[in-house]
Enzyme design. Sequence first.
Site, PDB file in Angstrom:
ATOM      1  N   ASP A   5       0.828  -1.209   0.000  1.00 24.19           N
ATOM      2  CA  ASP A   5       0.000   0.000   0.000  1.00 24.19           C
ATOM      3  C   ASP A   5       0.868   1.268   0.000  1.00 24.19           C
ATOM      4  OD1 ASP A   5      -2.222  -1.610   0.164  1.00 24.19           O
ATOM      5  OD2 ASP A   5      -2.367  -1.457   2.356  1.00 24.19           O
TER       6      ASP A   5
HETATM    7  N1  URA Z   1      -1.564  -6.089   3.503  1.00 27.36           N
HETATM    8  C1  URA Z   1      -1.978  -4.814   3.614  1.00 27.36           C
HETATM    9  O1  URA Z   1      -2.977  -4.533   4.247  1.00 27.36           O
HETATM   10  N2  URA Z   1      -1.269  -3.871   2.997  1.00 27.36           N
HETATM   11  C2  URA Z   1      -0.122  -4.135   2.299  1.00 27.36           C
HETATM   12  O2  URA Z   1       0.495  -3.221   1.766  1.00 27.36           O
HETATM   13  C3  URA Z   1       0.307  -5.466   2.211  1.00 27.36           C
HETATM   14  C4  URA Z   1      -0.439  -6.425   2.821  1.00 27.36           C
END
Ligand code: URA
Length: 239
Positions: A102
């Site tokens: 993310d």
């Molecule tokens: N899970 C999440 O919630 N965000 C990420 O970036 C990777 C795994």
Amino acid sequence: MRLDKFLSACGAGTRSEVKKLIKNRAVSVNGKPAERPEEKIDEERDEICVYGKKLTYEKFRYYLLHKPAGCITAVSDDNNKTVMDYIPKELQKDLSPVGRLDLDAEGLLLLTNDGALLHHCISPSHHMKKTYFAALDKALPNDAEERFLQGIPIGDPKPALPAVLERLPQKHDFGDFPNAALLTITEGRFHQVKRMFEAAGCHVIYLKRLSMGPISLGDLEKGCFRSLTADEIKKLKED
Ligand code: URA
């Protein structure tokens, strides 16, 4: 292949930098100083040296980036910084991120131009293990380990696959976060880790991926990248 393209692909510099190297007689082809950037070479057979050091052309490239927060996992974007901004231009060609982190997440991100390996790593049927450090807004409920291990429902038709949760003590090596845990999952659903902790009643305030299969982030500085070693590539393919 053009000589300047070969030099750039081997990481000898940008196109303009390698042109300078050629002009300064730093590049040799089969023992003779190269004359022109557009000279054609045979990357399989010719011996290309820069300052006397032999270069080898690798068709596939594998990089490990310590992704900082604030950049998106994409090759290009009109509005945001992307993970590609941390890879030199001359090495970017045909690279794709292996899975996603993310915008606000940090940590291990692999990038490669090897489509088969990318598929191997992200294919849901492979169940490649990924371990995350998560800092939470409050303490986890007592039964969190058990619920994660059983497969916690996260609002999809199917609950999350069994995952291993390790609650960290108040003092740990990952910074000043009083409520923190390590979570190992074998899937890569959208916002998966955040949704799993939400399902247990906690909000993730900081997320960092520490490992993917046999590859660990180690002490690579934030915003820096390195090539995977031959041994790491072999292990990743075998995982
Ligand atoms: N899970 C999440 O919630 N965000 C990420 O970036 C990777 C795994």
